[in-house]
Motif scaffolding. Structure first.
Motif, short mmCIF file in Angstrom:
data_model
loop_
_atom_site.label_atom_id
_atom_site.label_comp_id
_atom_site.label_asym_id
_atom_site.label_seq_id
_atom_site.Cartn_x
_atom_site.Cartn_y
_atom_site.Cartn_z
N ALA A 197 0.83 -1.20 0.00
CA ALA A 197 0.00 0.00 0.00
C ALA A 197 0.87 1.25 0.00
N TRP A 198 1.95 1.24 0.78
CA TRP A 198 2.84 2.41 0.80
C TRP A 198 3.56 2.58 -0.54
N THR A 199 3.93 1.47 -1.15
CA THR A 199 4.57 1.54 -2.47
C THR A 199 3.63 2.18 -3.48
N LYS A 200 2.38 1.73 -3.46
CA LYS A 200 1.37 2.27 -4.37
C LYS A 200 1.14 3.76 -4.09
N ARG A 201 1.02 4.14 -2.83
CA ARG A 201 0.79 5.54 -2.49
C ARG A 201 1.94 6.43 -2.95
N CYS A 202 3.17 5.94 -2.76
CA CYS A 202 4.36 6.70 -3.19
C CYS A 202 4.35 6.85 -4.71
N TYR A 203 4.08 5.76 -5.41
CA TYR A 203 4.02 5.79 -6.87
C TYR A 203 2.98 6.80 -7.35
N PHE A 204 1.78 6.73 -6.78
CA PHE A 204 0.71 7.64 -7.22
C PHE A 204 1.03 9.10 -6.89
N ALA A 205 1.67 9.34 -5.76
CA ALA A 205 2.05 10.72 -5.41
C ALA A 205 3.07 11.26 -6.40
N GLY A 206 4.06 10.43 -6.74
CA GLY A 206 5.07 10.86 -7.71
C GLY A 206 4.47 11.05 -9.09
N ARG A 207 3.59 10.16 -9.47
CA ARG A 207 2.96 10.26 -10.79
C ARG A 207 2.05 11.49 -10.87
N ALA A 208 1.34 11.80 -9.80
CA ALA A 208 0.48 12.99 -9.79
C ALA A 208 1.32 14.26 -9.96
N LEU A 209 2.47 14.31 -9.29
CA LEU A 209 3.36 15.46 -9.43
C LEU A 209 3.92 15.54 -10.84
N MET A 210 4.27 14.39 -11.39
CA MET A 210 4.78 14.33 -12.76
C MET A 210 3.71 14.80 -13.75
N ASP A 211 2.49 14.29 -13.61
CA ASP A 211 1.40 14.70 -14.50
C ASP A 211 1.11 16.19 -14.40
N ALA A 212 1.13 16.72 -13.18
CA ALA A 212 0.88 18.16 -13.00
C ALA A 212 1.97 18.99 -13.67
N THR A 213 3.22 18.53 -13.59
CA THR A 213 4.34 19.24 -14.20
C THR A 213 4.27 19.18 -15.72
N LEU A 214 3.79 18.07 -16.26
CA LEU A 214 3.73 17.89 -17.71
C LEU A 214 2.48 18.45 -18.35
N ARG A 215 1.45 18.73 -17.54
CA ARG A 215 0.17 19.21 -18.07
C ARG A 215 0.32 20.42 -19.00
N PRO A 216 1.13 21.43 -18.68
CA PRO A 216 1.26 22.58 -19.60
C PRO A 216 1.84 22.21 -20.96
N TYR A 217 2.45 21.04 -21.05
CA TYR A 217 3.03 20.59 -22.31
C TYR A 217 2.12 19.60 -23.04
N ASP A 218 0.91 19.41 -22.50
CA ASP A 218 -0.08 18.50 -23.07
C ASP A 218 0.45 17.07 -23.17
N LEU A 219 1.15 16.66 -22.10
CA LEU A 219 1.70 15.31 -22.04
C LEU A 219 1.29 14.64 -20.73
N GLY A 220 1.10 13.34 -20.78
CA GLY A 220 0.91 12.55 -19.58
C GLY A 220 2.19 11.82 -19.26
N SER A 221 2.25 11.21 -18.10
CA SER A 221 3.48 10.55 -17.67
C SER A 221 3.87 9.38 -18.57
N THR A 222 2.91 8.62 -19.05
CA THR A 222 3.27 7.48 -19.91
C THR A 222 3.75 7.97 -21.27
N GLN A 223 3.16 9.05 -21.78
CA GLN A 223 3.66 9.64 -23.02
C GLN A 223 5.10 10.12 -22.81
N TRP A 224 5.37 10.72 -21.64
CA TRP A 224 6.72 11.19 -21.32
C TRP A 224 7.70 10.03 -21.34
N TYR A 225 7.31 8.88 -20.76
CA TYR A 225 8.20 7.72 -20.73
C TYR A 225 8.54 7.25 -22.14
#
Length: 149
Positions: free
Chosen positions: A14-42
């Motif tokens: 559960a902690w691994t999942k929570r950490c992953y989702f927190a990091g991914r949410a921050l990544m998605d928020a950072t990429l949003r102005p570029y019209d990209l999602g985290s998987t597209q970034w990868y």
């Protein structure tokens, strides 16, 4: 929302999942102005750092299902960031390459290493090594079990 006492009793998974989702949410928020999602970034990261790739091999490298990757590639092609052509050796395979627009966008994107730094700076290297060792072992065990099912 979970009670504070409940949070203390979450499992390592559960902690691994929570950490992953927190990091991914921050990544998605950072990429949003570029019209990209985290998987597209990868996908862009892989093409920018490893060069052109056969779509099937990219799916394996990023551990994405074929249908998921196909949708992501279609979106990146539509945005003009990735070019999809027939592989010279096997016409059934698709070779993926960054377009000049994709390369330009890649150079413009922010460095996302701040996410790793925010999460792990100041944590003892031995603790991080132990965490990675345990998660790598657990992942391997689950993948082995999955192949048996």
């Amino acid at each position: 929302m979970q009670d504070e006492r409940d949070v203390e009793h979450l499992t390592v998974g559960a902690w691994t999942k929570r950490c992953y989702f927190a990091g991914r949410a921050l990544m998605d928020a950072t990429l949003r102005p570029y019209d990209l999602g985290s998987t597209q970034w990868y996908v862009l990261w892989h093409l920018a750092n490893a060069g052109p790739a056969v779509q099937r091999d990219l799916g394996r490298a990023l551990e994405l299902e074929r249908a998921t990757l196909s949708g992501i590639i279609a979106t990146l092609v539509r945005k003009g960031l990735v070019q999809q052509t027939s592989d010279g050796e096997d016409q059934r395979q698709r070779l993926l390459t960054l377009t000049s627009s994709g390369e330009a966008l890649w150079r413009e994107l922010p460095d996302l290493s701040f996410i790793h730094q925010a999460a792990f700076d100041g944590i003892d290297e031995a603790d991080l090594a132990a965490t990675m060792r345990v998660l790598r072992l657990a992942t391997g065990r689950l993948q082995t079990l999955s192949r048996k099912v």
